[in-house]
Write an enzyme that holds these catalytic residues in place. Structure first.
Site, PDB file in Angstrom:
ATOM      1  N   HIS A  70       0.841  -1.190   0.000  1.00  0.00           N
ATOM      2  CA  HIS A  70       0.000   0.000   0.000  1.00  0.00           C
ATOM      3  C   HIS A  70       0.877   1.242   0.000  1.00  0.00           C
ATOM      4  O   HIS A  70       1.772   1.361   0.829  1.00  0.00           O
ATOM      5  CB  HIS A  70      -0.880   0.054   1.254  1.00  0.00           C
ATOM      6  CG  HIS A  70      -1.646  -1.193   1.520  1.00  0.00           C
ATOM      7  ND1 HIS A  70      -2.001  -1.579   2.786  1.00  0.00           N
ATOM      8  CD2 HIS A  70      -2.128  -2.150   0.691  1.00  0.00           C
ATOM      9  CE1 HIS A  70      -2.676  -2.717   2.729  1.00  0.00           C
ATOM     10  NE2 HIS A  70      -2.762  -3.078   1.473  1.00  0.00           N
TER      11      HIS A  70
ATOM     12  N   TYR B   7       4.189   2.743  13.524  1.00  0.00           N
ATOM     13  CA  TYR B   7       4.586   3.753  12.547  1.00  0.00           C
ATOM     14  C   TYR B   7       3.956   5.105  12.850  1.00  0.00           C
ATOM     15  O   TYR B   7       2.815   5.201  13.259  1.00  0.00           O
ATOM     16  CB  TYR B   7       4.303   3.308  11.112  1.00  0.00           C
ATOM     17  CG  TYR B   7       2.910   2.819  10.823  1.00  0.00           C
ATOM     18  CD1 TYR B   7       2.009   3.624  10.139  1.00  0.00           C
ATOM     19  CD2 TYR B   7       2.502   1.546  11.201  1.00  0.00           C
ATOM     20  CE1 TYR B   7       0.739   3.177   9.844  1.00  0.00           C
ATOM     21  CE2 TYR B   7       1.231   1.084  10.918  1.00  0.00           C
ATOM     22  CZ  TYR B   7       0.347   1.905  10.237  1.00  0.00           C
ATOM     23  OH  TYR B   7      -0.919   1.467   9.955  1.00  0.00           O
TER      24      TYR B   7
END
Length: 187
Positions: free
Chosen positions: A71, A134
């Site tokens: 992605h 993240y």
């Protein structure tokens, strides 16, 4: 694989422009370990962009072979591992000369990677109970998914050498149905 303690903080360029692999100092003793996962002043001093993170996400994966991606989201991200180990694979999906360039490496708590927007991100867990974390510089929303670029994990041209074959890995049905590089190139 034992965690490497005491590496100096350092950024390394990769074959994908703007993607930086980072060595993180991890300090450990009989109690466990500690690291500064993100420290603005130190990170920008070694060459990471001042990308202004606004959200922190964690993806927990209980099984070895869990595979997510590929992605490319509409934001930059700084990825690290809180627990476990992953095989990461990134594909440049931005228009230009580096379109289709692939970079792979293993990440553990002593490494991190900076991924600019437009670079496809994916990973496969190599240990159970892996926590993948993240920072991103924009807020997630369902509407933002319309701005993603997706690539099939099994794309023949990218030819990612997954440590656990995809037919033996845990994948979502959505990830199995993503387009190939040849389809993206024609858009």
């Amino acid at each position: 694989m034992p965690l490497e303690y005491g590496k100096p903080l350092r950024a390394h360029e990769t074959p994908i422009p703007g993607v930086l692999l980072i060595d993180l100092p991890v300090h450990g003793d009989n109690r466990g370990w500690f690291k500064e996962n993100w420290q603005h002043e130190k990170m920008t001093a070694i060459g990471l962009p001042d990308f202004g993170p606004v959200q922190n996400n964690i993806s927990f994966n209980d099984a070895v072979g869990t595979t997510r991606g590929i992605h490319a989201e509409p934001w930059d991200k700084f990825i690290s591992i809180a627990f476990g180990r992953v095989f990461g694979a990134w594909v440049d999906l931005r228009p230009g000369d580096s379109f289709g360039t692939v970079f792979t490496t293993e990440l553990d708590p002593s490494t991190a990677i900076y991924i600019p927007r437009g670079v496809g991100n994916s990973y496969q867990t190599l240990e159970p109970n892996t926590a993948y974390t993240y920072l991103v510089n924009d807020h997630w929303s369902a509407e933002a998914q319309g701005e993603y670029t997706f690539l099939n994990l099994a794309d023949e041209e990218a030819a990612i050498a997954w440590p656990i074959p995809l037919d033996q890995a845990e994948l979502s049905e959505k990830d199995k149905a993503h387009p190939r590089l040849s389809e993206l190139r024609s858009i």
